[in-house]
Each structure stands twice: as C-alpha cells, then as structure tokens.
Design an enzyme around this catalytic site. Structure first.
Site, PDB file in Angstrom:
ATOM      1  N   THR A  72       0.990  -1.216  -0.069  1.00 57.30           N
ATOM      2  CA  THR A  72      -0.057  -0.019  -0.064  1.00 57.30           C
ATOM      3  C   THR A  72       0.779   1.307  -0.030  1.00 57.30           C
ATOM      4  OG1 THR A  72      -1.579  -1.243   1.194  1.00 57.30           O
ATOM      5  CG2 THR A  72      -1.815   1.298   1.301  1.00 57.30           C
ATOM      6  N   GLN A 179       0.206  -9.438  -6.229  1.00 55.56           N
ATOM      7  CA  GLN A 179      -0.274 -10.710  -6.384  1.00 55.56           C
ATOM      8  C   GLN A 179       0.720 -11.441  -7.135  1.00 55.56           C
ATOM      9  OE1 GLN A 179      -2.271 -12.112  -4.472  1.00 55.56           O
ATOM     10  NE2 GLN A 179      -3.272 -10.410  -3.582  1.00 55.56           N
ATOM     11  N   CYS A 327     -18.999  -7.209   3.864  1.00 54.48           N
ATOM     12  CA  CYS A 327     -20.093  -7.613   4.728  1.00 54.48           C
ATOM     13  C   CYS A 327     -20.399  -6.550   5.723  1.00 54.48           C
ATOM     14  CB  CYS A 327     -20.154  -8.969   5.234  1.00 54.48           C
ATOM     15  SG  CYS A 327     -19.775 -10.339   3.888  1.00 54.48           S
TER      16      CYS A 327
END
Ligand code: PLP
Length: 375
Positions: A72, A179, A327
């Site tokens: 980041t 990644q 969520c």
C-alpha cells in the site's frame, strides 16, 4: 474440524526458513543501519545484501529498489510522487484495482485537480486494450496504473503489451505486482515498466515490509520526510529483520517457482473439477485458461439467502476463504471488482474466492467441497 487455509491472496504463511533467518537477525543484528559503528555496519550490510538479492530476482540494479512498509505504501508513494514530481496531469487506471490504488487515485484527483480515466473492463474481467490505446492517444502527460494479477479474480494483465503501449505514447507505467511477485517470473530488463510494487506477506514472507521498483533516471521525491535512509527517498529506520525476511522469502520462492507453480496449478485444476462435479451449475469468474494459477473466484448455485452466511459457515468448519465483498450489518454488497463487469443477475449470488499455495493439499480441497455440500 481441520484448519484449512485457502485464502493465500489475502496473506500467506511464512516459510520456516524465513522465520529462521529473521530470528537470527532479531537476535544478533539489532544495530541501527545508520550507525557508523560495527553494530550499525553489520545491519546496513544485511539491508544492502537483501536489496541486491531482491534486485537479482527481478533483474534490476540494487539502486532501483526502495524498501517500504507494505505494498500500500509503495503504491501511494509512486502515484503521489508522479503527480507531484513528474508533472503527470492524467491517470489511467481501472475500476478493478486494489483499494490501495483506487482510493489513492480518488483522493489525489481532488488534491491535484488531475483527470482520471478508467479503462473499460471486458466481460471476462480483463482490460480492454483497445480502449487503453484510444485513451493513450490523447495528448496528456499520463501515468497508467494497472495491476498485474487481480487479487479478487486472478485475471492477468499483459504487462509487455501495456508497457509497450505506454512507451509508444510517452506515458509512465506503474503496475501493482503484489499478487504476482514471487509467483511468476518478472524481468524488468525485458519489460519497460517504470514502477512496480511488492509485498512480502504475499510470498510467504513477513507482514509490514514491501518494496517499490523505480526505474533508474526517474527522479522522485520522498513522501515520508526525516532521515536519509533509502537514498533520502523513504525516511525511517530500516526494519532489518523484515527486509532480510522479504529477501529470503523471494529468493526461495523464485528458486522453487517451477515446481511450486506446477503443484498449485494442478491443485487448482483438481479444485475446479471437484466443484464442477459437485455443483454443475457453478460459474467460474474469468476465462480460466488465462486466470492466474492460484486464484479461483466461483459463483455457487446456492440460494441468495445463503450469501451472507456462507463465509461464516465455512469459518465455523475451520475453512478460510474470502468473498472479495464487504459484509456490513448482515447485508452483503458485491465487491467493487465484480460490480465492474459481472452481469447483474449474478451479482448477488454467493461467490467465494479460493486462493491456493503449495502448502495446500487435495485433502483440503475435498474437505472444502464436502463442507460446501452440507451448506
Ligand atoms: N495490492 C494488491 C493487489 C493486494 O492484493 C494487496 C493486499 O491485499 C495490496 C496491494 C496491499 O498490500 P499490503 O497488504 O502490503 O499493503
């Protein structure tokens, strides 16, 4: 209940050899690398050997590697510095980037009053290269920021193609390789990228350490101000044990790349076969001939009411996967990545992202499938 970790795109377990090296450094090399006495020199030596080792593994020179606290930070540093120091007036990125890029671009757009163009995403979750070419043809000083392997769906950017397009159009190219570094070969001598970033905890190294590759002759200024560490580009005492851990982890990953890649690729094929046999109506997101070998995002043919409970049900059975969606208070929002290209009728269906490493086994896949069957 077996503990089954299938969330390696979120983070990976540290290799034992890395822990051993790090423990040795923590025990024996506590000197501050900026100190001129022997304790400091010995730590500095470890930092510079690690830098050389990392540089060797992506085929650049050691001066082109800047250590940061994570992926980041490296993304923030590069994007912000390009706007401030390289007169970039427009960023081309995509709606499927990691938030480390997307949120940074959103904030900087206001701060620097720059243009931001989002390249179109095709139905299979890949970048529309024709759209990128059209955007690049506009005469603006541009930074292209596109990730290599997408963390949620595993789609892979054609780095060589984008790098060439950027070069032809005089644009800077930054790619988030968080990644992919350590899981595929990256050779910056063959790829004309200007910047890339990595994070050790994604390739079986420690958390809290990453690096930026900044190609020679590009002059950036620091964001973190203070001491002269990292050639004055990133102040703050170097995290010596983490730097050594990262270099060790990358070195081992590259040494074992061929065998571990083959093993994980076979495991993913097995996973897909078992899912197709058990849930013939499941939908794999992306063109699996081109999706990265350790990530599978699958929409399961379950009732939508099961969406919010899916991860919880797997978790109570000891299985860690993720959905790539937020969520919040019982409601399940589709992730920004899926929202960018997945058809509306599929968006609220239960999906899971399964991401593998060489530590996973067929037995763990069987356990996942059997648990899913009972949900
Ligand atoms: N970029 C991508 C593609 C990621 O997957 C991640 C981590 O999830 C990051 C950036 C952020 O890396 P870090 O955790 O080192 O800040």
């Amino acid at each position: 209940m077996k503990n089954t970790y299938l969330d390696n795109a979120a983070t990976t377990p540290i290799r034992q050899e890395v822990i051993t090296e790090m423990t040795k450094v923590l025990t024996e090399n506590f000197g501050n690398p900026s100190s001129s006495h022997s304790f400091g020199r010995s730590s500095k030596n470890l930092v510079e050997l690690s830098r050389k080792n990392i540089a060797k593994n992506i085929n650049c020179s050691a001066q082109e590697i800047i250590f940061t606290s994570c992926g980041t930070e490296a993304n923030n540093f590069i994007i912000q510095s390009c706007l401030r120091d390289l007169n970039v007036t427009r960023i081309i990125t995509s709606k499927i980037e990691h938030h480390a890029v997307l949120h940074t671009v959103e904030v900087l757009q206001k701060q620097y009053a720059i243009d931001v163009d989002y390249v179109a995403i095709l139905e299979d979750g890949t970048i529309d290269y024709n759209d990128l070419e059209v955007l690049l043809a506009q005469d603006k000083k541009t930074l292209v920021s596109l990730m290599h392997v997408n963390n949620e769906i595993g789609t892979v950017l054609n780095l060589a193609k984008v790098a060439q397009l950027c070069k032809n159009n005089n644009a800077y190219f930054h790619t988030d390789t968080v990644q992919s570094i350590g899981k595929t070969e990256i050779n910056v001598q063959e790829l004309p990228v200007n910047f890339l970033v990595a994070s050790a905890h994604k390739f079986h190294g420690p958390k809290g350490i990453g690096f930026a590759f900044i190609r020679k002759n590009i002059v950036l200024k620091p964001i973190l101000l203070g001491g002269e560490q990292e050639k004055g580009l990133r102040a703050g005492t170097e995290s010596v044990h983490n730097i050594v851990g990262m270099a060790t982890a990358l070195d081992i990953s590259i040494q074992h790349l061929a065998e571990e890649k083959a093993y994980v690729s076979n495991l993913k094929v097995y996973l897909m076969q078992q899912l197709e046999i058990t849930f013939p109506e499941c939908i794999f997101i992306g063109n699996q001939n081109e999706v990265f070998y350790n990530i599978l995002n699958v929409i399961l043919p379950f009732d939508e009411a099961k969406t919010s409970m899916l991860l919880f049900q797997l978790d109570i059975n000891g299985i860690a996967v993720s959905r790539g969606s937020a969520c919040q208070s019982g409601s399940v929002k589709p992730s920004h990545v899926l929202e960018a290209f997945v058809a509306k009728e599929h968006l609220n269906k239960p999906n899971i992202r399964i991401s593998l490493s060489h530590y996973n086994t067929k037995e763990e896949i069987d356990y996942l499938i059997n648990t899913l069957k009972k949900i």
